[in-house]
Design a protein around this motif. Structure first.
Motif, mmCIF file in Angstrom:
data_model
loop_
_atom_site.group_PDB
_atom_site.id
_atom_site.type_symbol
_atom_site.label_atom_id
_atom_site.label_comp_id
_atom_site.label_asym_id
_atom_site.label_seq_id
_atom_site.Cartn_x
_atom_site.Cartn_y
_atom_site.Cartn_z
ATOM 1 N N PRO A 112 0.815 -1.335 0.014
ATOM 2 C CA PRO A 112 0.005 0.054 0.111
ATOM 3 C C PRO A 112 0.766 1.226 0.069
ATOM 4 O O PRO A 112 1.827 1.367 0.626
ATOM 5 C CB PRO A 112 -0.699 -0.059 1.280
ATOM 6 C CG PRO A 112 -0.846 -1.588 1.738
ATOM 7 C CD PRO A 112 0.620 -2.127 1.184
ATOM 8 N N GLU A 113 0.359 2.214 -0.864
ATOM 9 C CA GLU A 113 1.324 3.526 -1.293
ATOM 10 C C GLU A 113 1.659 4.103 0.473
ATOM 11 O O GLU A 113 2.683 4.706 0.626
ATOM 12 C CB GLU A 113 0.535 4.260 -1.980
ATOM 13 C CG GLU A 113 1.167 5.409 -2.275
ATOM 14 C CD GLU A 113 0.777 6.412 -3.530
ATOM 15 O OE1 GLU A 113 1.226 7.440 -3.934
ATOM 16 O OE2 GLU A 113 -0.319 5.992 -4.008
ATOM 17 N N LYS A 114 0.654 4.104 1.185
ATOM 18 C CA LYS A 114 0.805 4.920 2.512
ATOM 19 C C LYS A 114 2.106 4.255 3.441
ATOM 20 O O LYS A 114 2.343 4.684 4.306
ATOM 21 C CB LYS A 114 -0.386 4.670 3.499
ATOM 22 C CG LYS A 114 -0.996 3.507 3.915
ATOM 23 C CD LYS A 114 -2.290 3.702 4.548
ATOM 24 C CE LYS A 114 -2.836 2.271 5.141
ATOM 25 N NZ LYS A 114 -3.968 2.481 5.795
ATOM 26 N N TYR A 115 2.184 3.015 3.246
ATOM 27 C CA TYR A 115 3.270 2.353 3.833
ATOM 28 C C TYR A 115 4.493 2.271 2.827
ATOM 29 O O TYR A 115 5.682 1.941 3.530
ATOM 30 C CB TYR A 115 3.189 0.965 4.000
ATOM 31 C CG TYR A 115 1.716 0.703 4.981
ATOM 32 C CD1 TYR A 115 1.678 1.220 6.097
ATOM 33 C CD2 TYR A 115 0.953 -0.100 4.447
ATOM 34 C CE1 TYR A 115 0.632 1.059 7.075
ATOM 35 C CE2 TYR A 115 -0.536 -0.398 5.347
ATOM 36 C CZ TYR A 115 -0.274 0.465 6.436
ATOM 37 O OH TYR A 115 -1.693 0.193 7.210
ATOM 38 N N LEU A 116 4.789 2.826 1.935
ATOM 39 C CA LEU A 116 5.910 2.841 1.011
ATOM 40 C C LEU A 116 6.927 3.570 1.543
ATOM 41 O O LEU A 116 8.217 3.092 1.428
ATOM 42 C CB LEU A 116 5.530 3.086 -0.245
ATOM 43 C CG LEU A 116 5.271 2.086 -1.218
ATOM 44 C CD1 LEU A 116 4.968 2.461 -2.875
ATOM 45 C CD2 LEU A 116 6.212 1.100 -1.291
#
Length: 273
Positions: A211-215
């Motif tokens: 997920p982009e928020k964890y990248l």
């Protein structure tokens, strides 16, 4: 005092390793590296073939379970090649952590009897595993020929990725080896920690699946950039620098901190080994 007598005093504080001293003991480093290679395959029927068999069979299992049953996305690549290009550097990384963490304990007799730069021990463990790394490259060539894939210009950046892999392995290896001397449960915990870390890197899945928020946090793992860089280099894809450079910075931090911690703890090795 006799000018020919040299007094070696214990170091204190946070200091970097004296690489000139390690160079003076290069013959010892060569001997220990060669001994590590010979000991790994002594009285083994298949010998160095294990460097190919182990990652290849693991890749086949991953391909069956994750690529076949779980249908994990492999970014349009053949899953067999997708997973092997990740397991290749990962096996080197995980193997060096285990061997370097135990290097001081296994050589306790040397540490207590004679002086030499203690850094030689974890460093020889890192270098001895390079043979497995090179041999496992044979499978990469076979898979590229089988799937008719030609590497691109990204191969020119492969030395940079290997350097990042080496710095990460040596940095963490020095830290763990110094800790293992004082805290013997490190070697017991390391076996399952390495298994957990396998899923914290894009070995069986793609970084694009995160997920982009964890990248922003995920790519701080140095192995993320190394693995995705290896895939890009051999599969003729754009080099993912946005995933490589954050991990490269962290690998330098690991390397410097590992050296300084090792140097700080070096004075107690002979007392507790």
């Amino acid at each position: 005092m006799d000018p020919k007598i040299k007094i070696i005093e214990a170091t204190s504080g946070w200091k970097l390793v004296d690489f000139r001293e390690i160079w003076r003991y290069k013959d010892l480093l060569y001997f220990l590296t060669l001994r590590g290679i010979k000991a790994r395959y002594a009285q083994s029927i298949l010998g160095v073939s294990w460097a190919i068999i182990q990652p290849l069979f693991t890749t086949l299992v991953f391909t069956l379970v994750f690529g076949g049953l779980a249908k994990v996305d492999s970014d349009g690549m053949p899953y067999l090649l997708f997973s092997y290009l990740a397991l290749w550097p990962w096996n080197y990384f995980s193997g060096t952590l285990t061997e370097s963490a135990n290097s001081l304990i296994q050589n306790a007799n040397m540490i207590t009897k004679v002086y030499f730069p203690r850094m030689v021990l974890p460093l020889s463990s890192i270098l001895s595993k390079l043979l497995d790394f090179v041999i496992a490259f044979v499978v990469v060539i076979v898979l590229l020929i089988y799937f008719q894939i030609s590497p691109g210009w990204g191969l020119l950046f492969l030395p940079v990725l290997i350097l990042q892999l080496l710095m990460t392995s040596l940095g963490i290896g020095m830290f763990l080896s110094a800790m293992a001397v004082k805290y013997r449960d490190v070697k017991h915990a390391l076996s399952f920690v390495v298994q957990i870390l396998l899923y914290a890197a894009p070995v069986v899945y793609s970084t694009n699946a995160v997920p982009e928020k964890y990248l922003p946090f995920y790519i701080l793992n140095p192995m993320v950039g190394v693995i995705e860089g290896f895939r890009a280099a051999f599969l003729n894809r754009p080099m993912p620098w946005e995933w490589i450079w954050p991990g490269a910075i962290v690998s330098v931090v690991f390397f410097v901190f590992g050296m300084m911690y090792f140097r700080r703890m070096e004075r107690i090795f002979a007392d507790v080994a």
